[in-house]
Design a protein around this motif. Sequence first.
Motif, short mmCIF file in Angstrom:
data_model
loop_
_atom_site.label_atom_id
_atom_site.label_comp_id
_atom_site.label_asym_id
_atom_site.label_seq_id
_atom_site.Cartn_x
_atom_site.Cartn_y
_atom_site.Cartn_z
N VAL A 53 0.66 -1.10 -0.02
CA VAL A 53 -0.04 -0.04 0.09
C VAL A 53 0.93 1.21 0.02
CG1 VAL A 53 -1.90 1.37 1.08
CG2 VAL A 53 -1.64 -1.10 1.14
N VAL A 54 0.96 2.03 -1.12
CA VAL A 54 1.73 3.15 -1.22
C VAL A 54 0.67 4.29 -1.06
CG1 VAL A 54 3.02 4.69 -2.74
CG2 VAL A 54 3.10 2.09 -2.82
N VAL A 55 1.16 5.26 -0.19
CA VAL A 55 0.49 6.59 -0.06
C VAL A 55 0.77 7.72 -0.85
CG1 VAL A 55 -0.47 8.34 1.64
CG2 VAL A 55 -0.41 5.91 2.27
N GLU A 56 -0.11 8.19 -1.63
CA GLU A 56 0.15 9.44 -2.46
C GLU A 56 -0.42 10.83 -1.92
OE1 GLU A 56 -0.79 11.41 -6.80
OE2 GLU A 56 -1.16 9.29 -6.41
N LEU A 57 0.33 11.81 -1.52
CA LEU A 57 -0.17 13.24 -1.03
C LEU A 57 -0.34 14.09 -2.20
CD1 LEU A 57 -0.69 15.17 1.41
CD2 LEU A 57 1.73 15.68 1.18
N ARG A 58 -1.64 14.71 -2.26
CA ARG A 58 -1.82 15.63 -3.27
C ARG A 58 -2.37 16.79 -2.57
NH1 ARG A 58 -5.56 12.20 -7.73
NH2 ARG A 58 -4.13 10.66 -8.17
N GLY A 59 -2.26 17.97 -3.31
CA GLY A 59 -2.43 19.36 -2.73
C GLY A 59 -1.39 19.74 -1.61
N ALA B 218 -9.75 15.18 1.31
CA ALA B 218 -10.40 14.03 0.57
C ALA B 218 -9.75 12.75 0.62
CB ALA B 218 -10.86 14.49 -0.73
N VAL B 219 -10.25 11.73 0.69
CA VAL B 219 -9.51 10.33 0.85
C VAL B 219 -10.11 9.30 -0.08
CG1 VAL B 219 -8.54 11.04 3.16
CG2 VAL B 219 -10.46 9.25 2.91
N ASN B 220 -9.17 8.22 -0.30
CA ASN B 220 -9.89 7.09 -0.99
C ASN B 220 -9.26 5.75 -0.11
OD1 ASN B 220 -7.33 6.64 -1.80
ND2 ASN B 220 -8.07 6.58 -4.15
N CYS B 221 -8.50 6.03 1.13
CA CYS B 221 -7.95 4.75 1.76
C CYS B 221 -8.59 3.69 2.20
CB CYS B 221 -7.27 5.78 3.18
SG CYS B 221 -6.23 6.99 2.70
N GLY B 222 -9.97 3.76 2.33
CA GLY B 222 -10.68 2.61 2.52
C GLY B 222 -10.76 1.66 1.58
N LEU B 223 -10.41 1.90 0.41
CA LEU B 223 -10.36 1.00 -0.62
C LEU B 223 -9.25 0.16 -0.56
CD1 LEU B 223 -10.82 3.17 -3.86
CD2 LEU B 223 -12.57 2.01 -2.60
N PHE B 224 -8.13 0.48 0.12
CA PHE B 224 -7.03 -0.44 0.30
C PHE B 224 -6.84 -1.04 1.63
CE2 PHE B 224 -6.62 2.95 -3.04
CZ PHE B 224 -6.24 2.09 -4.15
N TRP B 225 -7.19 -0.01 2.73
CA TRP B 225 -6.95 -0.41 4.05
C TRP B 225 -8.43 -0.11 4.65
CZ3 TRP B 225 -2.08 0.19 7.06
CH2 TRP B 225 -2.03 -0.11 8.45
N PRO B 226 -9.34 -0.98 4.90
CA PRO B 226 -10.50 -0.93 5.23
C PRO B 226 -10.75 -0.65 6.85
CG PRO B 226 -10.09 -3.39 5.06
CD PRO B 226 -9.02 -2.62 4.39
N ALA C 182 -3.19 -4.40 -1.96
CA ALA C 182 -2.06 -3.57 -2.41
C ALA C 182 -2.79 -2.47 -3.49
CB ALA C 182 -1.26 -4.14 -3.16
N GLY C 183 -2.11 -1.27 -3.26
CA GLY C 183 -2.57 -0.09 -4.41
C GLY C 183 -1.88 1.15 -3.85
N ARG C 184 -2.41 2.22 -4.56
CA ARG C 184 -2.07 3.49 -4.39
C ARG C 184 -3.27 4.45 -3.61
NH1 ARG C 184 2.12 6.74 -5.75
NH2 ARG C 184 2.88 4.89 -7.00
N ALA C 185 -3.18 4.57 -2.60
CA ALA C 185 -4.13 5.17 -1.68
C ALA C 185 -3.86 6.82 -1.76
CB ALA C 185 -4.27 4.81 0.06
#
Length: 224
Positions: free
Chosen positions: A29-35, A157-165, A173-176
Amino acid sequence: MRHGRRGANRVASIWIAYMLRAARWHMGVVVELRGTPPAEGTDALIAAKHQSFLDILAIAQAAKRRGFVMKREVLRVPIMGWYAREVGCIPIDRERGRDAMGRIGAQIRSRMAGPDGVGHLILYPEGTRTCPGEQRPYKHGIATLHMETGLPVWPVAVNCGLFWPKGGLPVAAGRAVIEFLPPMQAAPGESRGDFIDRLREVIESRSDALMAEAGFVGNSLPNP
């Protein structure tokens, strides 16, 4: 222990970085910071979508002077509770309702007047973790604190729950992504309810877009 706030934040930063590296190395699980998060020397309120433990870590890594409004019981946990107090977390007694928010507002104003300020105070307007696609009513506490203190509100805003519920397992695995959106201020004469409606629209619409970008459609999770 005599680290003080800066020392406690340094220790917290090391621990957070280790946890995120472990998530990347061991679970993919890779975390990407935007903004752009609030600048390190400023005071701010951060209002975030909350889907999992992962977004707690990711937002805390981005907000260098982090502190949370958290349940009072957490501050009684050995070691963790001590560090939470040292970095500037503020306890909330949910049973006290409006009185609890009044006490938090008073603490924030007191800290703003001090040499260290209040830092970057993180709140979750829905009050709890949600599943991907789930939306709950936003509580008015963040609007109350904003209007009482004048501190800008940074939506996240986040989408982390798609990868780490929210339950922790199974991890995919994926890019949160967590995304800091432009800070918001209440317009002159704007009500708490109207400000919350604007804040909710900004956070929810962008979180939906991040989840769609990752392949989330309706209640279907992205393919691994």
